[in-house]
Design a protein around this motif. Structure first.
Motif, PDB file in Angstrom:
ATOM      1  N   ARG A  10     -80.191 -57.151   8.863  1.00  0.00           N
ATOM      2  CA  ARG A  10     -80.576 -57.984   7.721  1.00  0.00           C
ATOM      3  C   ARG A  10     -79.405 -58.236   6.781  1.00  0.00           C
ATOM      4  O   ARG A  10     -79.298 -59.298   6.175  1.00  0.00           O
ATOM      5  CB  ARG A  10     -81.716 -57.308   6.946  1.00  0.00           C
ATOM      6  CG  ARG A  10     -83.010 -57.206   7.742  1.00  0.00           C
ATOM      7  CD  ARG A  10     -84.118 -56.535   6.938  1.00  0.00           C
ATOM      8  NE  ARG A  10     -83.799 -55.148   6.638  1.00  0.00           N
ATOM      9  CZ  ARG A  10     -83.597 -54.663   5.411  1.00  0.00           C
ATOM     10  NH1 ARG A  10     -83.688 -55.473   4.360  1.00  0.00           N
ATOM     11  NH2 ARG A  10     -83.310 -53.395   5.220  1.00  0.00           N
ATOM     12  N   ALA A  11     -78.514 -57.249   6.677  1.00  0.00           N
ATOM     13  CA  ALA A  11     -77.384 -57.376   5.749  1.00  0.00           C
ATOM     14  C   ALA A  11     -76.334 -58.362   6.247  1.00  0.00           C
ATOM     15  O   ALA A  11     -75.857 -59.219   5.493  1.00  0.00           O
ATOM     16  CB  ALA A  11     -76.745 -56.002   5.533  1.00  0.00           C
ATOM     17  N   ILE A  12     -75.974 -58.258   7.510  1.00  0.00           N
ATOM     18  CA  ILE A  12     -74.878 -59.076   8.039  1.00  0.00           C
ATOM     19  C   ILE A  12     -75.185 -60.573   7.990  1.00  0.00           C
ATOM     20  O   ILE A  12     -74.338 -61.360   7.549  1.00  0.00           O
ATOM     21  CB  ILE A  12     -74.504 -58.606   9.457  1.00  0.00           C
ATOM     22  CG1 ILE A  12     -73.786 -57.252   9.355  1.00  0.00           C
ATOM     23  CG2 ILE A  12     -73.636 -59.629  10.177  1.00  0.00           C
ATOM     24  CD1 ILE A  12     -73.420 -56.628  10.680  1.00  0.00           C
ATOM     25  N   PRO A  13     -76.375 -61.038   8.405  1.00  0.00           N
ATOM     26  CA  PRO A  13     -76.654 -62.479   8.287  1.00  0.00           C
ATOM     27  C   PRO A  13     -76.573 -62.987   6.847  1.00  0.00           C
ATOM     28  O   PRO A  13     -76.068 -64.089   6.596  1.00  0.00           O
ATOM     29  CB  PRO A  13     -78.074 -62.606   8.847  1.00  0.00           C
ATOM     30  CG  PRO A  13     -78.210 -61.457   9.784  1.00  0.00           C
ATOM     31  CD  PRO A  13     -77.449 -60.338   9.134  1.00  0.00           C
ATOM     32  N   ALA A  14     -77.059 -62.184   5.892  1.00  0.00           N
ATOM     33  CA  ALA A  14     -77.012 -62.601   4.486  1.00  0.00           C
ATOM     34  C   ALA A  14     -75.573 -62.696   3.993  1.00  0.00           C
ATOM     35  O   ALA A  14     -75.207 -63.639   3.278  1.00  0.00           O
ATOM     36  CB  ALA A  14     -77.805 -61.610   3.626  1.00  0.00           C
ATOM     37  N   LEU A  15     -74.752 -61.739   4.383  1.00  0.00           N
ATOM     38  CA  LEU A  15     -73.348 -61.737   3.966  1.00  0.00           C
ATOM     39  C   LEU A  15     -72.570 -62.862   4.640  1.00  0.00           C
ATOM     40  O   LEU A  15     -71.746 -63.534   4.007  1.00  0.00           O
ATOM     41  CB  LEU A  15     -72.715 -60.383   4.288  1.00  0.00           C
ATOM     42  CG  LEU A  15     -73.259 -59.203   3.478  1.00  0.00           C
ATOM     43  CD1 LEU A  15     -72.850 -57.878   4.113  1.00  0.00           C
ATOM     44  CD2 LEU A  15     -72.776 -59.269   2.032  1.00  0.00           C
ATOM     45  N   ASN A  16     -72.838 -63.088   5.915  1.00  0.00           N
ATOM     46  CA  ASN A  16     -72.166 -64.181   6.618  1.00  0.00           C
ATOM     47  C   ASN A  16     -72.541 -65.536   6.024  1.00  0.00           C
ATOM     48  O   ASN A  16     -71.700 -66.431   5.895  1.00  0.00           O
ATOM     49  CB  ASN A  16     -72.530 -64.150   8.109  1.00  0.00           C
ATOM     50  CG  ASN A  16     -71.883 -62.982   8.841  1.00  0.00           C
ATOM     51  OD1 ASN A  16     -70.947 -62.369   8.337  1.00  0.00           O
ATOM     52  ND2 ASN A  16     -72.380 -62.669  10.023  1.00  0.00           N
ATOM     53  N   ALA A  17     -73.811 -65.678   5.655  1.00  0.00           N
ATOM     54  CA  ALA A  17     -74.267 -66.936   5.061  1.00  0.00           C
ATOM     55  C   ALA A  17     -73.582 -67.199   3.720  1.00  0.00           C
ATOM     56  O   ALA A  17     -73.361 -68.351   3.333  1.00  0.00           O
ATOM     57  CB  ALA A  17     -75.783 -66.907   4.881  1.00  0.00           C
ATOM     58  N   ALA A  18     -73.222 -66.113   3.017  1.00  0.00           N
ATOM     59  CA  ALA A  18     -72.539 -66.258   1.725  1.00  0.00           C
ATOM     60  C   ALA A  18     -71.061 -66.583   1.894  1.00  0.00           C
ATOM     61  O   ALA A  18     -70.397 -66.963   0.925  1.00  0.00           O
ATOM     62  CB  ALA A  18     -72.702 -64.979   0.910  1.00  0.00           C
ATOM     63  N   GLY A  19     -70.531 -66.423   3.110  1.00  0.00           N
ATOM     64  CA  GLY A  19     -69.134 -66.749   3.360  1.00  0.00           C
ATOM     65  C   GLY A  19     -68.265 -65.586   3.782  1.00  0.00           C
ATOM     66  O   GLY A  19     -67.069 -65.761   4.052  1.00  0.00           O
ATOM     67  N   TYR A  20     -68.829 -64.396   3.844  1.00  0.00           N
ATOM     68  CA  TYR A  20     -68.062 -63.212   4.236  1.00  0.00           C
ATOM     69  C   TYR A  20     -67.808 -63.175   5.742  1.00  0.00           C
ATOM     70  O   TYR A  20     -68.627 -63.653   6.534  1.00  0.00           O
ATOM     71  CB  TYR A  20     -68.818 -61.933   3.863  1.00  0.00           C
ATOM     72  CG  TYR A  20     -68.637 -61.486   2.442  1.00  0.00           C
ATOM     73  CD1 TYR A  20     -67.602 -60.627   2.085  1.00  0.00           C
ATOM     74  CD2 TYR A  20     -69.516 -61.911   1.447  1.00  0.00           C
ATOM     75  CE1 TYR A  20     -67.442 -60.201   0.779  1.00  0.00           C
ATOM     76  CE2 TYR A  20     -69.362 -61.490   0.133  1.00  0.00           C
ATOM     77  CZ  TYR A  20     -68.321 -60.633  -0.193  1.00  0.00           C
ATOM     78  OH  TYR A  20     -68.168 -60.219  -1.493  1.00  0.00           O
ATOM     79  N   LYS A  21     -66.689 -62.577   6.110  1.00  0.00           N
ATOM     80  CA  LYS A  21     -66.480 -62.144   7.481  1.00  0.00           C
ATOM     81  C   LYS A  21     -66.882 -60.674   7.537  1.00  0.00           C
ATOM     82  O   LYS A  21     -66.444 -59.874   6.708  1.00  0.00           O
ATOM     83  CB  LYS A  21     -65.014 -62.304   7.905  1.00  0.00           C
ATOM     84  CG  LYS A  21     -64.560 -63.738   8.135  1.00  0.00           C
ATOM     85  CD  LYS A  21     -63.126 -63.765   8.658  1.00  0.00           C
ATOM     86  CE  LYS A  21     -62.683 -65.191   8.968  1.00  0.00           C
ATOM     87  NZ  LYS A  21     -62.603 -66.022   7.740  1.00  0.00           N
ATOM     88  N   THR A  22     -67.717 -60.325   8.479  1.00  0.00           N
ATOM     89  CA  THR A  22     -68.208 -58.953   8.573  1.00  0.00           C
ATOM     90  C   THR A  22     -67.857 -58.365   9.928  1.00  0.00           C
ATOM     91  O   THR A  22     -67.849 -59.069  10.947  1.00  0.00           O
ATOM     92  CB  THR A  22     -69.735 -58.903   8.375  1.00  0.00           C
ATOM     93  OG1 THR A  22     -70.363 -59.763   9.331  1.00  0.00           O
ATOM     94  CG2 THR A  22     -70.115 -59.348   6.965  1.00  0.00           C
ATOM     95  N   PHE A  23     -67.579 -57.070   9.925  1.00  0.00           N
ATOM     96  CA  PHE A  23     -67.193 -56.388  11.154  1.00  0.00           C
ATOM     97  C   PHE A  23     -67.873 -55.024  11.223  1.00  0.00           C
ATOM     98  O   PHE A  23     -67.910 -54.293  10.230  1.00  0.00           O
ATOM     99  CB  PHE A  23     -65.673 -56.181  11.212  1.00  0.00           C
ATOM    100  CG  PHE A  23     -64.869 -57.439  11.063  1.00  0.00           C
ATOM    101  CD1 PHE A  23     -64.564 -58.220  12.164  1.00  0.00           C
ATOM    102  CD2 PHE A  23     -64.424 -57.847   9.810  1.00  0.00           C
ATOM    103  CE1 PHE A  23     -63.824 -59.388  12.029  1.00  0.00           C
ATOM    104  CE2 PHE A  23     -63.684 -59.009   9.659  1.00  0.00           C
ATOM    105  CZ  PHE A  23     -63.383 -59.786  10.771  1.00  0.00           C
ATOM    106  N   ILE A  24     -68.408 -54.708  12.382  1.00  0.00           N
ATOM    107  CA  ILE A  24     -68.877 -53.348  12.658  1.00  0.00           C
ATOM    108  C   ILE A  24     -67.787 -52.712  13.511  1.00  0.00           C
ATOM    109  O   ILE A  24     -67.553 -53.133  14.647  1.00  0.00           O
ATOM    110  CB  ILE A  24     -70.219 -53.342  13.413  1.00  0.00           C
ATOM    111  CG1 ILE A  24     -71.271 -54.142  12.643  1.00  0.00           C
ATOM    112  CG2 ILE A  24     -70.703 -51.904  13.616  1.00  0.00           C
ATOM    113  CD1 ILE A  24     -72.581 -54.307  13.397  1.00  0.00           C
ATOM    114  N   ILE A  25     -67.124 -51.732  12.946  1.00  0.00           N
ATOM    115  CA  ILE A  25     -65.903 -51.240  13.584  1.00  0.00           C
ATOM    116  C   ILE A  25     -66.122 -49.921  14.317  1.00  0.00           C
ATOM    117  O   ILE A  25     -66.825 -49.035  13.836  1.00  0.00           O
ATOM    118  CB  ILE A  25     -64.774 -51.080  12.547  1.00  0.00           C
ATOM    119  CG1 ILE A  25     -65.184 -50.116  11.433  1.00  0.00           C
ATOM    120  CG2 ILE A  25     -64.402 -52.428  11.959  1.00  0.00           C
ATOM    121  CD1 ILE A  25     -64.057 -49.762  10.491  1.00  0.00           C
ATOM    122  N   PRO A  26     -65.507 -49.777  15.482  1.00  0.00           N
ATOM    123  CA  PRO A  26     -65.615 -48.526  16.235  1.00  0.00           C
ATOM    124  C   PRO A  26     -64.605 -47.467  15.805  1.00  0.00           C
ATOM    125  O   PRO A  26     -64.672 -46.331  16.256  1.00  0.00           O
ATOM    126  CB  PRO A  26     -65.342 -48.977  17.675  1.00  0.00           C
ATOM    127  CG  PRO A  26     -64.446 -50.159  17.527  1.00  0.00           C
ATOM    128  CD  PRO A  26     -64.864 -50.847  16.255  1.00  0.00           C
TER     129      PRO A  26
END
Length: 241
Positions: A142-158
């Motif tokens: 739920r968090a990542i789509p909202a942040l991406n829609a706002a313009g952020y680049k998001t990463f889940i890092i290993p």
């Protein structure tokens, strides 16, 4: 002859007076430094207990220089290492909020640790990290789509080394790092080294699997400088993070 002159100099009243002056100056410096360290440690303790920042731009560089001494004094004054580290993270965040808010959202990135995802997470690893498929098993969906829609680049890092690769690849101007206390501390240190505005958001629980975080806190931080607050979709599940 030269050796005789050297010995004569060190036996002379001039050298004795000079050595005395240097010794006194060194003693004054040590006393001043210790008193200053104690005062700064007391100021940190007061700030922690009152939950209010006092002279953060003075405290942060001083702590970097005298970390060991300050830790000992704070411990003697009843502040443990965890409280002190949390306070320092707050200082770093407070000092960076203004510059972060001025950074265009398209120049911001957010790094999530993989431990936030469900143990049954179907995400697969890509060159840009784990790719969330919004399966609904954890809050990231739920968090990542909202942040991406706002313009952020998001990463889940290993892993932490992944951050450096993504920073080099995308050249952001500001970043939010989510993680446990130690990960956030290291992320803030890295941000200072590369002169990047960095905000740290700590997870609520530690561990390697299914950790939790305050997503509302993240949305508040991510919304700094934006015209509208970033809002996540409501969680359809009850009693979950």
């Amino acid at each position: 002859m030269a050796a005789t002159l050297t010995l004569a100099f060190f036996d002379s009243p001039v050298w004795n007076n000079l050595a005395l002056i240097l010794g006194q100056l060194l003693l004054v410096f040590i006393v001043f430094w210790m008193v200053f360290s104690i005062l700064m440690a007391i100021l940190i303790v007061i700030s922690i207990h009152k939950k209010q920042m006092y002279f953060p731009r003075l405290l942060r560089p001083f702590f970097t220089i005298m970390e060991g001494t300050v830790k000992i004094v704070c411990l003697l004054l009843g502040v443990d290492g965890k409280e002190l580290m949390e306070f320092l993270i707050r200082i770093d965040n407070e000092m960076n909020f203004s510059n972060f808010a001025k950074t265009p959202v398209e120049k911001r990135v957010i790094f999530f640790p993989q431990c936030l995802r469900s143990r049954d997470c179907p995400a697969h690893l890509t060159p840009d990290g784990l790719k969330c498929v919004s399966c609904g098993r954890c809050g990231l969906g739920r968090a990542i789509p909202a942040l991406n829609a706002a313009g952020y680049k998001t990463f889940i890092i290993p892993g932490s080394t992944f951050i450096k690769r993504m920073v080099k690849k995308y050249q952001p101007k500001a970043m939010i790092g989510v993680g446990c206390m130690m990960e956030v501390k290291e992320g803030l240190q890295m941000g200072r080294k590369i002169s990047m505005t960095t905000i740290g958001v700590m997870t609520k629980t530690d561990g390697c699997v299914e950790t939790t975080m305050d997503y509302e806190e993240l949305m508040e931080v991510a919304s700094l400088g934006l015209a509208e607050q970033i809002v996540m979709e409501p969680d359809p599940r009850s009693g979950t993070r």
